[in-house]
Design an enzyme around this catalytic site. Structure first.
Site, PDB file in Angstrom:
ATOM      1  N   GLY A  46       0.809  -1.213   0.000  1.00 46.65           N
ATOM      2  CA  GLY A  46       0.000   0.000   0.000  1.00 46.65           C
ATOM      3  C   GLY A  46       0.844   1.264   0.000  1.00 46.65           C
ATOM      4  N   CYS A  47       1.922   1.258   0.759  1.00 45.55           N
ATOM      5  CA  CYS A  47       2.790   2.436   0.844  1.00 45.55           C
ATOM      6  C   CYS A  47       3.512   2.680  -0.481  1.00 45.55           C
ATOM      7  CB  CYS A  47       3.789   2.277   1.989  1.00 45.55           C
ATOM      8  SG  CYS A  47       2.970   2.155   3.593  1.00 45.55           S
ATOM      9  N   THR A  48       3.891   1.607  -1.154  1.00 44.56           N
ATOM     10  CA  THR A  48       4.544   1.742  -2.450  1.00 44.56           C
ATOM     11  C   THR A  48       3.566   2.298  -3.482  1.00 44.56           C
ATOM     12  OG1 THR A  48       6.093  -0.034  -1.950  1.00 44.56           O
ATOM     13  CG2 THR A  48       5.752   0.483  -4.285  1.00 44.56           C
ATOM     14  N   ALA A  51       3.074   6.021  -2.781  1.00 47.26           N
ATOM     15  CA  ALA A  51       4.255   6.791  -3.190  1.00 47.26           C
ATOM     16  C   ALA A  51       4.332   6.908  -4.709  1.00 47.26           C
ATOM     17  CB  ALA A  51       5.517   6.133  -2.639  1.00 47.26           C
TER      18      ALA A  51
END
Length: 156
Positions: A46-48, A51
């Site tokens: 999710g963070c990738t 970003a």
């Protein structure tokens, strides 16, 4: 109990180490809009995706007069690897002490499978040129989120 920052509140000041080894402060953005997004961990799915969405629309944020900055409790070295792996074009702040996470009210008790633990509530703040929060997205779901933040930045 940590105060939860709301839209209309002055953004809590900060100075944190960033990728590349320098430091960055809220004051660095005086006179510019700032999208400050808090995420749990570098190089997770999710963070990738989040970003990469901010990277994809970086030019549109710049055209709207807004800088984008990500922050998590990961150390600078991990941020450097994450930035390089995905060729991210915005700064990543390292809040290992979690003081800024707490100041913004995003370090919260969470629960998974009945187990309680402390973690980051994925949250984005849109801060105006005077340091006042003008947009707030809590418990962010990544799909479509960055586009919503961009629309708000353009409207500000």
């Amino acid at each position: 109990m940590t105060k939860v920052v709301q839209a209309g509140d002055a953004a809590p000041d900060f100075t944190l180490p960033r990728d590349g080894g320098a430091t960055m402060s809220l004051a660095d953005f005086k006179g510019r809009k700032l999208v400050l997004y808090f995420y749990p961990k570098d190089d997770t799915s999710g963070c990738t995706l989040e970003a990469q969405d901010f990277k994809r629309l970086a030019g549109d944020f710049a055209a709207a007069g807004a800088a984008v900055v990500g922050a998590s409790p990961d150390p600078v070295g991990r941020h450097d690897k994450f930035r390089d792996k995905y060729e991210l074009n915005f700064p990543l702040l390292a809040d290992e002490s979690k003081q800024v996470l707490e100041a913004y009210g995003v370090w919260v008790e969470k629960s998974m499978y009945g187990r309680k633990y402390m973690g980051i509530e994925r949250t984005t703040f849109l801060i105006d040129e005077k340091g006042i929060g003008r947009g707030l997205w809590r418990k962010v779901k990544v799909p479509g989120h960055v586009e919503a933040v961009l629309a708000a930045a353009k409207a500000l």
